[in-house]
Design a protein around this motif. Structure first.
Motif, short mmCIF file in Angstrom:
data_model
loop_
_atom_site.label_atom_id
_atom_site.label_comp_id
_atom_site.label_asym_id
_atom_site.label_seq_id
_atom_site.Cartn_x
_atom_site.Cartn_y
_atom_site.Cartn_z
N HIS A 72 47.34 27.48 38.55
CA HIS A 72 48.61 28.18 38.37
C HIS A 72 48.98 28.91 39.66
O HIS A 72 48.15 29.59 40.27
N PRO A 83 54.09 31.73 27.25
CA PRO A 83 53.08 30.73 27.60
C PRO A 83 51.71 30.99 26.99
O PRO A 83 50.99 30.05 26.65
N VAL A 100 51.65 25.37 33.86
CA VAL A 100 52.01 26.55 33.08
C VAL A 100 52.97 27.45 33.86
O VAL A 100 53.78 28.17 33.26
#
Length: 270
Positions: A189, A168, A159
């Motif tokens: 992430h 996103p 992401v």
């Protein structure tokens, strides 16, 4: 395909998937990728360990989902196949587990298809996370996963390649909306929180690839889980998420530069 490579591969620019493959000790990378990897490594010598920490987090999360009864997985941003991929972890515990890999990089997709040829329990889709409806449509058309049943949605280390302008949170909301109650979402992430300047400088080198990294806060990353129930210990630095042993936790888990978490879609009340 020329020289065994898809014709659409651009060898004039490094690829994030191939740089990642290099750091994990894979063989599916080129000189231009290794040059960028060398630059990044010179600025952040522990980056290979960071990549491995991300892979270990994913393996632990997959095992947790298997323990919860999940037997099908949609792995978006799967990268180039390396030892210990999702289907290997899943099928070691459940030989009937099904996995569909999704990646934007044509090299990753080509090598995945080559590796998985003849495996009826795995599939590969060439698609972009920024088009979740296309991923879901391709997944349904493949017929390998049943999205009317609980599924493990895996978005490990992907992401952060989606820019804010591409919304996103909305993309993940679309994926969550397609999942049945009892499904799980796994996200890791990259973050700027608790990071030294040299790590932030190295992350900016990702702008030289086709997939630039956007660093986000713990709060932003937590938001990607929507209203799903976040499992203990929450959204934490990756080594802190259910380590196999206390000795596996580094003295400075923040040095790996990423948060990870897992959430469950509970049956709505009423």
């Amino acid at each position: 395909m020329a020289d065994g490579l898809p014709t659409e591969i651009d060898l004039s620019r490094p690829s994030a998937a191939r740089v990642y493959d290099y750091f994990l000790g894979g063989a599916h990378n080129f000189e231009i990728d290794r040059q960028l990897a060398g630059q990044i490594a010179s600025m952040t010598p522990n980056l290979a360990a960071t990549m491995r920490a991300g892979r270990e987090f994913l393996r632990r999360a997959v095992r947790a989902l298997l323990d919860a009864g999940i037997d099908q997985f949609l792995d978006i941003g799967s990268g180039i196949p390396t030892v210990g991929n999702v289907h290997e972890v899943a099928q070691a515990a459940n030989p009937k587990a099904r996995v569909v890999y999704v990646d934007i990089d044509p090299v990753a997709v080509a090598h995945s298809r080559e590796l998985l040829a003849g495996d009826d329990l795995t599939g590969v889709i060439h698609a972009d996370l920024r088009q979740p409806e296309a991923i879901l449509a391709a997944c349904r058309a493949m017929g390998l996963l049943d999205l009317d049943r609980p599924v493990g949605l895996l978005l490990a280390g992907v992401v952060h390649f989606v820019k804010d302008a591409d919304r996103p949170a909305d993309l993940l909301a679309t994926l969550r909306a397609a999942a049945a109650p009892g499904s799980f979402l796994v996200v890791s992430h990259a973050t700027f929180e608790d990071q030294p300047q040299e790590m932030l400088d190295a992350q900016r080198l990702s702008a030289r690839t086709a997939t630039e990294i956007t660093l986000r806060s713990r709060a932003e990353i937590t938001g990607f889980f929507g209203d799903w129930t976040i499992l203990e210990p929450g959204v934490v630095h990756m080594p802190l998420w259910r380590p196999d042993s206390p000795s596996d936790v580094d003295e400075h888990p923040e040095r790996f530069g990423a948060f990870g978490g897992v959430a469950r879609y509970d049956q709505p009340a009423g």
